[in-house]
Scaffold this active site. Structure first.
Site, PDB file in Angstrom:
ATOM      1  N   PHE A 241       0.811  -1.226   0.000  1.00 37.35           N
ATOM      2  CA  PHE A 241       0.000   0.000   0.000  1.00 37.35           C
ATOM      3  C   PHE A 241       0.842   1.273   0.000  1.00 37.35           C
ATOM      4  O   PHE A 241       0.365   2.329   0.376  1.00 37.35           O
ATOM      5  CB  PHE A 241      -0.980   0.006   1.181  1.00 37.35           C
ATOM      6  CG  PHE A 241      -1.730  -1.284   1.346  1.00 37.35           C
ATOM      7  CD1 PHE A 241      -2.621  -1.699   0.364  1.00 37.35           C
ATOM      8  CD2 PHE A 241      -1.518  -2.100   2.446  1.00 37.35           C
ATOM      9  CE1 PHE A 241      -3.299  -2.905   0.494  1.00 37.35           C
ATOM     10  CE2 PHE A 241      -2.189  -3.306   2.576  1.00 37.35           C
ATOM     11  CZ  PHE A 241      -3.081  -3.717   1.599  1.00 37.35           C
ATOM     12  N   GLY A 468       0.308  -7.274  -5.167  1.00 34.58           N
ATOM     13  CA  GLY A 468      -1.038  -7.816  -5.023  1.00 34.58           C
ATOM     14  C   GLY A 468      -1.942  -7.602  -6.231  1.00 34.58           C
ATOM     15  O   GLY A 468      -2.859  -8.387  -6.456  1.00 34.58           O
ATOM     16  N   ASN A 632      -7.515  -7.142 -17.149  1.00 34.33           N
ATOM     17  CA  ASN A 632      -8.036  -8.388 -16.605  1.00 34.33           C
ATOM     18  C   ASN A 632      -9.180  -8.050 -15.645  1.00 34.33           C
ATOM     19  O   ASN A 632      -8.948  -7.557 -14.541  1.00 34.33           O
ATOM     20  CB  ASN A 632      -6.915  -9.145 -15.872  1.00 34.33           C
ATOM     21  CG  ASN A 632      -7.374 -10.478 -15.324  1.00 34.33           C
ATOM     22  OD1 ASN A 632      -8.483 -10.614 -14.805  1.00 34.33           O
ATOM     23  ND2 ASN A 632      -6.521 -11.477 -15.417  1.00 34.33           N
ATOM     24  N   PRO A 633     -10.412  -8.279 -16.069  1.00 31.52           N
ATOM     25  CA  PRO A 633     -11.553  -7.845 -15.250  1.00 31.52           C
ATOM     26  C   PRO A 633     -11.590  -8.479 -13.865  1.00 31.52           C
ATOM     27  O   PRO A 633     -12.044  -7.856 -12.906  1.00 31.52           O
ATOM     28  CB  PRO A 633     -12.773  -8.259 -16.073  1.00 31.52           C
ATOM     29  CG  PRO A 633     -12.293  -9.055 -17.216  1.00 31.52           C
ATOM     30  CD  PRO A 633     -10.812  -8.867 -17.347  1.00 31.52           C
ATOM     31  N   GLN A 639      -8.831  -5.502  -7.316  1.00 34.68           N
ATOM     32  CA  GLN A 639      -8.174  -4.255  -6.935  1.00 34.68           C
ATOM     33  C   GLN A 639      -9.190  -3.298  -6.318  1.00 34.68           C
ATOM     34  O   GLN A 639      -8.935  -2.671  -5.301  1.00 34.68           O
ATOM     35  CB  GLN A 639      -7.633  -3.554  -8.195  1.00 34.68           C
ATOM     36  CG  GLN A 639      -6.259  -3.932  -8.597  1.00 34.68           C
ATOM     37  CD  GLN A 639      -5.255  -3.124  -7.822  1.00 34.68           C
ATOM     38  OE1 GLN A 639      -5.068  -3.337  -6.618  1.00 34.68           O
ATOM     39  NE2 GLN A 639      -4.588  -2.218  -8.470  1.00 34.68           N
ATOM     40  N   LYS A 702      -5.402   3.169 -17.624  1.00 40.07           N
ATOM     41  CA  LYS A 702      -5.231   4.318 -16.732  1.00 40.07           C
ATOM     42  C   LYS A 702      -4.721   3.950 -15.332  1.00 40.07           C
ATOM     43  O   LYS A 702      -4.219   4.802 -14.619  1.00 40.07           O
ATOM     44  CB  LYS A 702      -6.560   5.062 -16.584  1.00 40.07           C
ATOM     45  CG  LYS A 702      -6.939   5.885 -17.820  1.00 40.07           C
ATOM     46  CD  LYS A 702      -8.185   6.687 -17.532  1.00 40.07           C
ATOM     47  CE  LYS A 702      -8.547   7.602 -18.692  1.00 40.07           C
ATOM     48  NZ  LYS A 702      -9.834   8.293 -18.425  1.00 40.07           N
ATOM     49  N   GLY A 703      -4.882   2.705 -14.925  1.00 34.36           N
ATOM     50  CA  GLY A 703      -4.444   2.327 -13.578  1.00 34.36           C
ATOM     51  C   GLY A 703      -5.599   2.388 -12.595  1.00 34.36           C
ATOM     52  O   GLY A 703      -6.490   3.227 -12.705  1.00 34.36           O
ATOM     53  N   GLY A 705      -5.094   1.114  -8.932  1.00 29.11           N
ATOM     54  CA  GLY A 705      -4.729   0.864  -7.529  1.00 29.11           C
ATOM     55  C   GLY A 705      -5.168   1.953  -6.582  1.00 29.11           C
ATOM     56  O   GLY A 705      -5.669   1.678  -5.490  1.00 29.11           O
ATOM     57  N   GLU A 706      -4.995   3.199  -6.989  1.00 25.20           N
ATOM     58  CA  GLU A 706      -5.273   4.296  -6.047  1.00 25.20           C
ATOM     59  C   GLU A 706      -6.740   4.711  -6.094  1.00 25.20           C
ATOM     60  O   GLU A 706      -7.367   4.924  -5.060  1.00 25.20           O
ATOM     61  CB  GLU A 706      -4.402   5.525  -6.338  1.00 25.20           C
ATOM     62  CG  GLU A 706      -3.005   5.256  -6.830  1.00 25.20           C
ATOM     63  CD  GLU A 706      -2.123   4.551  -5.837  1.00 25.20           C
ATOM     64  OE1 GLU A 706      -2.220   4.814  -4.632  1.00 25.20           O
ATOM     65  OE2 GLU A 706      -1.309   3.720  -6.285  1.00 25.20           O
TER      66      GLU A 706
HETATM   67 MO1  MOS Z   1       0.920   3.320  -3.835  1.00 23.53          MO
HETATM   68  S1  MOS Z   1       0.639   4.621  -2.267  1.00 23.53           S
HETATM   69  O1  MOS Z   1       1.554   4.466  -4.884  1.00 23.53           O
HETATM   70  O2  MOS Z   1       2.026   2.173  -3.335  1.00 23.53           O
END
Ligand code: MOS
Length: 739
Positions: A241, A468, A632-633, A639, A702-703, A705-706
């Site tokens: 994270f 992850g 990958n849905p 995520q 576009k990504g 994770g955040e």
């Molecule tokens: Mo994320 S806070 O950019 O690992």
């Protein structure tokens, strides 16, 4: 060409993970390995007066005690390619007697076994001359950061368009609010760990890292040795994270201890130590004022943010960055101040800056909607901008309105009755809340390499990490498509500093940046294979120009002919050696300056609250995201639901409490630092809006994770208001705030 991208391929490393075969940093045990344990300062500020090392050096198994009194002097060279620290000077560990924060490493004990090292570390007597540290962010001084003045900084400290102050004063309807978000710690499952082994002046580090090439550069700079003498290996990460983006002091300490002991050393941080030496989401204090006309058109936004940092470094995040472009508004002013404290340096934590800044903005929008007697979703829709009004450039793509519609429909927003406390399930109060989310589509230059092997398989490599999200799997899919090989014949490897360099595994940029490099390397390999097939005597394609060749079904044919095609396997066999493809990806500066690139989303939450004892339960979260191409849905949904769970923690559970007397985190363990567990995790849904964006990167990704975390806490906070009629301007929202 894309047959694997877009499909829900199961994790290619899933079997390794669930059978315990995936090897994490602390599991790379070495022969003759000793164990190191860090001794942290019990003073919050001051100086070390004495260390009684002799008393523990004679204890059973103790190999050595290292402190500023006997530690190797480290050059801590200029950064030489390492991106950390952000600004100012990083902690020089064991180099002087200064104590800057509680828990600062002041000694390391090395012993034959972990038990012996821990026992000796607990026995070591250290005396301090102490001063009271400043750790109360609420009352501390706020300063203008230097960092924000650096060219190219993504964080614009002070921006203004129009006259926001005058417009706020003149606004027919307005809110002017203050939000506090308490410090949080990342608390991944896997602790930070480093196994360090020297071979002469060469150092190998098996180390938990989201950025192996940076760890290599940073440790080389700290020890004053060439980067090529340092190798960092990290094939698996058990969650991070953001806490493993930087190379924290324990990595230096492990290397120092291994050199001191003359043998490999393993150093694993305790859960407690992860609360004060490996970064945290900074405490933030924000003023959010919004003015509007009586029909809900925004006329002014003022966003004044402040976040804590340490005394020795300026840590900044994008706290106020989204405020200038999320809504259409002629008058906007934002500012960002830092609150230096006697604490260790904060760092990026999932959705860094945006998660906190968007919380303030989206909660204030909800309050404004109530003042306007307007549906909060309608208020957002009527202020939807047609361009990035902050930068005055178009969005590369923005599917915000579709996200609102899909999210609202899937959630059942139309069932909501606006009056607070108006919805019930039996005796329980029910609340619905929503929020807008965004996160920039970041990109950084990345590299990758492909080898087409004579056995018909492909080996793909990039430094990269997988904390992850499924990097192993998604990169396998990209390579499979751009080579035209089935996924079973592609092997993607990552997590080595001697692989082609990639950006940090953070900021949601791995898929776009590394994925684009993998694509480029695969295309290069195909070209090389074509050239090899045409150049070899005895090849059925000998003498043909690339223009006269084409790939069909994983094999190379002369155009228009169905006979005598050559597979990669046959081409590599003809060459007698692997065919090497290399690729890199970078963003065109004209596109970067000409477009505003972000992922957007809408988050809807339902809560239930017991009216007698105010227990808060999140029942459902539905998110709809416009995040470009979904590779990958299955992984993407994972995520997003993971981010929602993090958002539940941020909204109603997580805070690190410091003892004001000495800066000690008093809840530095998972019994008192609460994170959502299965029973706290409700029905979660993520939907993806189809989005073709050819500007962000060659993959159109576009990504995720955040953005998965951004917007969750305000949606929950707004739902809590809807359920109870109580506005709580602080996170986490606790039972006691609602009684
Ligand atoms: Mo994320 S806070 O950019 O690992």
């Amino acid at each position: 060409m894309t047959t694997s991208i877009g499909t829900p391929l199961a994790r290619v490393d899933g079997h390794l993970k669930v059978t315990g075969q995936a090897k994490y940093a602390a599991e790379f045990n070495q022969q003759r390995q000793a164990y190191a344990v860090i001794v942290g300062s019990t003073a919050g500020l001051g100086r070390i007066v004495s260390i009684d090392a002799a008393a523990v050096e004679s204890m059973p198994g103790v190999v050595g005690v290292i402190s500023h009194l006997n530690a190797q002097r480290l050059p801590y060279d200029a950064h030489r390619g390492a991106i950390d620290p952000p600004a100012g000077e990083r902690l020089h560990v064991l180099q002087d007697a200064e104590v800057r924060f509680f828990g600062q490493p002041v000694a390391i004990v090395v012993a034959e076994t972990l038990d012996q090292a821990e026992h000796a570390a607990n026995t070591l007597k250290i005396t301090y001359a102490t001063q009271p540290p400043a750790v109360d962010a609420h009352s501390a001084e706020k300063v203008v950061p230097e960092t924000a003045r650096r060219p190219g900084s993504r964080v614009h400290a002070d921006i203004e368009r129009g006259d926001a102050t005058a417009a706020l004063q003149a606004a027919a309807v307005k809110v002017d609010l203050e939000y506090v978000i308490q410090r949080e710690n990342h608390n991944p499952m896997e602790p930070h760990a480093t196994v360090a082994a020297w071979n002469g002046d060469r150092l190998t580090l098996w180390s938990k890292s989201q950025f192996v090439v940076n760890e290599q550069a940073e440790i080389a700079a700290v020890f004053g040795i060439p980067p090529e003498n340092v190798e960092v290996i990290c094939p698996f990460i058990g969650g991070a994270f953001g806490t493993s983006l930087r190379t924290w002091p324990h990595v230096t300490l492990a290397a120092l201890a291994a050199r001191h002991a003359g043998r490999p050393v393993k150093l694993v941080l305790t859960r407690k130590q992860m609360f004060f030496t490996t970064g945290h989401r900074p405490y933030t204090l924000q003023r959010m004022a919004i003015g509007a006309t009586t029909d809900g058109k925004l006329t002014s936004i003022i966003h004044e943010g402040a976040g804590e940092t340490s005394r020795y470094e300026e840590f900044m995040e994008a706290l106020t960055a989204v405020t200038s472009f999320t809504y259409s508004c002629p008058n906007v002013r934002t500012s960002y101040r830092l609150i230096p404290l006697d604490t260790s340096t904060p760092t990026y934590m999932r959705g860094p800056g945006e998660a906190s800044g968007v919380h303030a903005m989206e909660c204030a929008m909800d309050e404004l909607a109530y003042k306007l007697d307007m549906d909060p979703l309608v208020l957002r829709k009527i202020n939807e901008p047609t361009m990035d009004e902050g930068r005055k450039v178009p969005f590369s793509s923005r599917s915000m309105l579709k996200c609102y519609d899909i999210g609202a429909e899937r959630f059942g927003w139309n069932r909501r009755t606006p009056e607070p406390r108006s919805m019930r399930d039996g005796r329980l109060l029910i609340g619905y809340g929503m929020a807008t989310a965004s996160y920039p589509c970041l990109f950084a230059p990345a590299n990758a390499r492909v080898r087409l092997m004579p056995d018909g398989s492909a080996e793909v490599e990039a430094a990269a990490s997988d904390m992850g999200p499924g990097t192993y799997t998604s990169m396998t899919q990209v390579a499979s498509d751009f080579l035209g090989l089935p996924v079973e014949r592609v092997k993607f490897a990552l997590g080595r500093s001697d692989f082609p360099a990639t950006p940090p595994h953070g900021g949601s940029m791995t898929m776009g940046s590394v994925g684009s490099a993998v694509r480029a390397a695969c295309l290069d390999a195909r070209e090389k294979a074509m050239a090899a097939a045409a150049a070899r005597d005895g090849s059925p394609l000998a003498g043909l120009q690339p223009d006269n060749l084409e790939w069909r079904g994983g094999a190379l044919f002369a155009k228009g002919r169905d006979q005598a095609g050559l597979s990669y396997q046959e081409i590599a066999a003809l060459s007698g050696e692997p065919i090497l493809g290399e690729g890199s990806a970078a963003r065109d500066p004209e596109i970067a300056s000409g477009y505003s690139m972000h992922a957007f989303g809408a988050v809807f939450a339902e809560v239930e609250i017991d009216p007698d004892v105010a227990t808060i339960r999140v029942r459902r979260i539905v998110g709809a995201y416009g995040a470009g191409k979904v590779v990958n849905p299955r992984l993407a949904a994972s995520q997003c639901t993971g981010g929602m769970i993090g958002g539940i923690g941020m909204a109603i559970m997580e805070r690190t409490v410091l003892d004001r007397r000495n800066g000690r985190p008093v809840n530095a363990h998972l019994a008192d630092y609460l994170v959502p567990v299965n029973l706290d995790t409700p029905h979660l849904e993520a939907h993806f809006v189809e989005e073709e964006d050819t500007l962000v990167n060659p993959l159109g990704v576009k990504g995720l994770g955040e953005i998965a975390l951004v917007g969750v806490s305000p949606a929950i906070a707004n739902a809590i208001f809807h359920a109870t009629g109580k506005r709580v301007h602080e996170l986490p929202i606790m039972i006691e705030n609602l009684l």
